[in-house]
Design a protein around this motif. Structure first.
Motif, PDB file in Angstrom:
ATOM      1  N   PHE A  99       1.014  -1.231   0.153  1.00  0.00           N
ATOM      2  CA  PHE A  99       0.052  -0.006  -0.032  1.00  0.00           C
ATOM      3  C   PHE A  99       0.881   1.364   0.068  1.00  0.00           C
ATOM      4  CE2 PHE A  99      -1.835   3.574   2.256  1.00  0.00           C
ATOM      5  CZ  PHE A  99      -2.946   3.784   1.602  1.00  0.00           C
ATOM      6  N   ALA A 102       2.074   1.859  -3.229  1.00  0.00           N
ATOM      7  CA  ALA A 102       0.980   2.419  -4.212  1.00  0.00           C
ATOM      8  C   ALA A 102       1.076   3.763  -4.140  1.00  0.00           C
ATOM      9  CB  ALA A 102      -0.132   1.484  -3.956  1.00  0.00           C
ATOM     10  N   ALA A 103       0.846   4.067  -2.668  1.00  0.00           N
ATOM     11  CA  ALA A 103       0.833   5.772  -2.339  1.00  0.00           C
ATOM     12  C   ALA A 103       1.630   6.399  -2.836  1.00  0.00           C
ATOM     13  CB  ALA A 103       0.608   5.712  -0.897  1.00  0.00           C
ATOM     14  N   TYR A 106       1.711   6.980  -6.896  1.00  0.00           N
ATOM     15  CA  TYR A 106       0.480   7.590  -7.024  1.00  0.00           C
ATOM     16  C   TYR A 106       0.959   9.239  -6.832  1.00  0.00           C
ATOM     17  CZ  TYR A 106      -4.235   9.676  -7.099  1.00  0.00           C
ATOM     18  OH  TYR A 106      -5.469  10.235  -7.323  1.00  0.00           O
ATOM     19  N   PHE A 147      -5.719   0.080  -4.744  1.00  0.00           N
ATOM     20  CA  PHE A 147      -5.891   0.518  -3.483  1.00  0.00           C
ATOM     21  C   PHE A 147      -6.769  -0.136  -2.352  1.00  0.00           C
ATOM     22  CE2 PHE A 147      -3.873   4.285  -5.511  1.00  0.00           C
ATOM     23  CZ  PHE A 147      -2.752   4.349  -4.821  1.00  0.00           C
ATOM     24  N   MET A 151      -4.891  -2.295   0.679  1.00  0.00           N
ATOM     25  CA  MET A 151      -5.242  -1.656   1.808  1.00  0.00           C
ATOM     26  C   MET A 151      -5.890  -2.778   2.783  1.00  0.00           C
ATOM     27  SD  MET A 151      -7.936   1.334   3.018  1.00  0.00           S
ATOM     28  CE  MET A 151      -6.628   2.618   2.143  1.00  0.00           C
ATOM     29  N   TRP A 199      -8.879   7.353   0.805  1.00  0.00           N
ATOM     30  CA  TRP A 199      -8.490   7.983  -0.438  1.00  0.00           C
ATOM     31  C   TRP A 199      -8.850   9.450  -0.480  1.00  0.00           C
ATOM     32  CZ3 TRP A 199      -7.062   6.582  -5.258  1.00  0.00           C
ATOM     33  CH2 TRP A 199      -7.641   7.647  -6.318  1.00  0.00           C
TER      34      TRP A 199
END
Length: 254
Positions: A99, A102-103, A106, A147, A151, A199
């Motif tokens: 996660f 990924a964040a 992004y 996500f 998560m 989000w």
């Protein structure tokens, strides 16, 4: 020739040329947006940069909305590809869960491609309306699914249904029940509420930075973001009850 043969036949020369021309137009439009911003997008300017007439461009995109839809869908797909690649290569350890990868990806894509990110999440383009359930919606859902998976990886549906959230009204619970898929079932409303809140937190920080509103933090913006995301994930996982002893663990992304 059978229907299956038609389906598997290679594209014709004309189809390949059309696909190549379409890609060239989209690339030119992206370059124009990068230089002038999405709100300045002009079919005439894009056509001029390619040495073609507007009438010639209409053979590939009948109007501005069709080109904008292609640009938005491609931006979502490129963003999702970047996030997916980061997750696939993440080092799975307490400080760097998928996660988090990924964040971070992004955020990195957003601040590297500010104008394209603005096309997705900035002020809406005047007189443009994305087609319902069209390519833009489908591409956007792909990011949400990434996500969601990262998560809640490893948690069972029963655990997610018992997540500690504020009481949800019956109407909101019914609406949330339909929003996100979770394996073969629907993501339970408490987990969906947590996902939407997370989000908003993550995306809000990225928007503030990408659009220059946190420049006063200077070179420490990445550290602030990473700290916020770690705290966010830890808080969400604290809200999900532990599995009862002896219960099989859920597969990753179940």
């Amino acid at each position: 020739m059978s229907a299956d043969a038609y389906a598997t036949a290679p594209p014709t020369l004309r189809q390949r040329r059309r696909a190549a021309a379409t890609r060239e137009i989209v690339d030119a439009a992206e370059s124009y947006i990068a230089e002038h911003g999405p709100h300045a997008l002009s079919l005439r300017a894009v056509a001029r940069s390619l040495g073609m007439t507007v009438q010639g461009l209409y053979h590939y995109f009948p109007n501005r909305d069709a080109l904008v839809t292609a640009l938005v869908a491609k931006a979502y797909e490129d963003l999702a590809d970047a996030v997916t690649a980061a997750v696939d290569t993440a080092v799975v350890e307490p400080a760097e869960l998928p996660f988090m990868a990924a964040a971070k990806s992004y955020r990195r894509w957003a601040i590297t491609h500010v104008e394209r990110f603005q096309l997705l999440y900035g002020a809406p383009l005047r007189r443009y309306e994305a087609p319902a359930e069209g390519p833009t919606t489908q591409a956007m859902r792909r990011i949400g699914e990434i996500f969601q998976r990262e998560m809640f990886a490893g948690f069972t549906t029963a655990q997610l249904a018992a997540a500690d959230t504020r009481a949800l009204s019956p109407a909101l619970r019914a609406h949330l029940h339909l929003l996100f898929p979770h394996g073969r079932e629907t993501l339970p409303p408490p987990a969906t509420a947590l996902l939407l809140g997370a989000w908003g937190h993550m995306h809000g920080l990225v928007v503030l930075e990408a659009f220059g509103h946190t420049s006063f933090v200077g070179e420490h913006q990445a550290e602030i973001f990473h700290m916020a995301m770690r705290d966010l994930l830890e808080d969400i996982h604290r809200r999900i009850p532990a599995q009862p002893t002896g219960t099989p663990a859920a597969p990753s992304g179940a």
